[in-house]
Design an enzyme around this catalytic site. Sequence first.
Site, PDB file in Angstrom:
ATOM      1  CB  SER A   1      -8.482   0.572   5.844  1.00 14.89           C
ATOM      2  OG  SER A   1      -9.218   1.761   5.755  1.00 14.89           O
TER       3      SER A   1
ATOM      4  CB  SER B   1      -8.283   3.290   2.910  1.00 14.43           C
ATOM      5  OG  SER B   1      -7.382   2.700   3.827  1.00 14.43           O
TER       6      SER B   1
ATOM      7  CE  LYS C   1      -3.936   1.865   2.679  1.00 21.68           C
ATOM      8  NZ  LYS C   1      -4.788   1.657   3.880  1.00 21.68           N
TER       9      LYS C   1
END
Lengths: 485, 95
Positions: free
Chosen positions: A175, A151, A76
């Site tokens: 997330s 997310s 990420k």
Amino acid sequence: MSNITNQSLSEILESVKSKKISSLELTQAYIKNIENAKKLNAFVTTTFDQALENAKKFDNKPNNDLLLHGIPLAVKDLFCTENIKTTAGSNILNNFVPSYESTVTKNLWDSGAFLLGKLNCDEFAMGSSNETSFFGNVINPVGDQLVPGGSSGGSSSALAADLTPATIGTDTGGSIRQPASFTGTVGLKPTYGLCSRWGIVAFASSLDQAGPMTKTVSDCAIMLEAMSSFDEKDSTSINKKKETYSKNLKDNIKGMKIGIPKEYRVDNMPNDIDELWEKGKKILKDLGAELIDISLPHTKYALPTYYIVAPAEASSNLARYDGVRYGHRSQKGKDLIEMYENTRSEGFGDEVKRRILIGTYVLSSGYYDAYYLKAQKVRQLIKKDFDDNFTKVDAILTPSTPSSAFKIGEKTNNPVSMYLNDIFTVPVNLAGLPALSLPAGLDKQGYPLGLQLIGKALDEQKILNIGYAFEKNCGYKNEIKKWWS
Amino acid sequence: MSLDKEKIKHVAKLARISVDEAKVDSLTKDLNSIFKFIEQLNELNTDKVEPLTSILNQSLRSRKDEISDGKIREKILKNSPKKSEEFFVVPKVVE
């Protein structure tokens, strides 16, 4: 060999060790997949040249004792990577190149893995659909109109589409677990303090926690083992001995007590989710676990509490983006204050601005007691709900999300409806507990759904074991058609 | 309570974010719906509850007050949008 990328991390590690495939061939296979999957928009940055170099280096001098020997990994874009642009999905960090490496990614590289690229995410991890990223929507490989969750949406999409053998995300309110659920993958939010926050772009510091996203529970154990560590540079890091989760994985859950909280059956929840929950209960019961009805009475207050605590912390954390030391700087404005205001207005997207304003308001003079202090008190009650029940049960089983993946644009005009996505995941962050989202089935539309196992603080091994047993008996297999290539 | 446009502009000022006049209406609507949702907490009596300030059963560690790295000025300045020699440069503050 052509199918190496749809295997699990554990299988790939075995193939590299037995020299069935070289690290270079493996890396080339992923690069090919990534180049064919541009439509998914899962990557913000790719580091192919560096990855190929690292793969060759490994092949010349393989060290198969390392946990992640010869494995290329995409992560990420919230983890700072030395000399590689790190954006947090934001325009304000579009030109930011860290001069240091986050502890969690350093741990992965020290375990023999190397970077394949940086994955798209909601801006500053604020979102549940990956639609707030400055770099555009990510598409869920399950369907071309579907969000991948958020997310960590780039992470879930890349993993489910075989663009990385495993990945890592961060979870402040769901997330990791919600995107895992939306893509039929495994996601773990560890106990607060188990993985270092150092070098991760901060959102809400008392809630943020990094964790693995993988295809199987065994892979999840391997990744957690590699990424977790005590870190002096994180003041809330827990100082404890490193565990060997993968070696200790067991599928015997006979006699374990599983709590079923009645408050997780919410209004308007699709039948599919209820049925899936029933199926999950039955699987665990058939494996010899005992189901116990429990109550977590303050569950409905978790989201309102979260939407005070998280924005308050975010408004403080994001005060650092001032256009002076790093990041975007506006060319407009006649003095310092106007430069700040224009920099932040140009650099942040709408959702981030909204949350900074909520946070600034609830912390402002005259309102602190009514909002922030109130939320801290309710947070205590939510934590107590869990503490009280964990004297009676080993783990708690709930659905991961109140729906399956929704369509792009479906919830963007109503922030509260978007926030409601995290209704089952947020309580865990507020209480600092570990929770595992497991793929468990498909709904009537054919979209994946997940179940969540919540454990006591630092009880990762136990929920991994239950998940491992569950996975073996669930019969779920993620079969995504590669429509994008 | 409800937030009016003036209040929102004031909070934006505190947060150092300039708000586009054309967006104030929709922002007001969104924030009010969020606050309406948040204010469910008022149903709960929390008079006797201690606020939770840390979820860890440990106090923050202290360390010796000494330099642990240092000599990284170049690294620190590297990402600055505007610098001069060893300094960050900002718009003029003092006449």
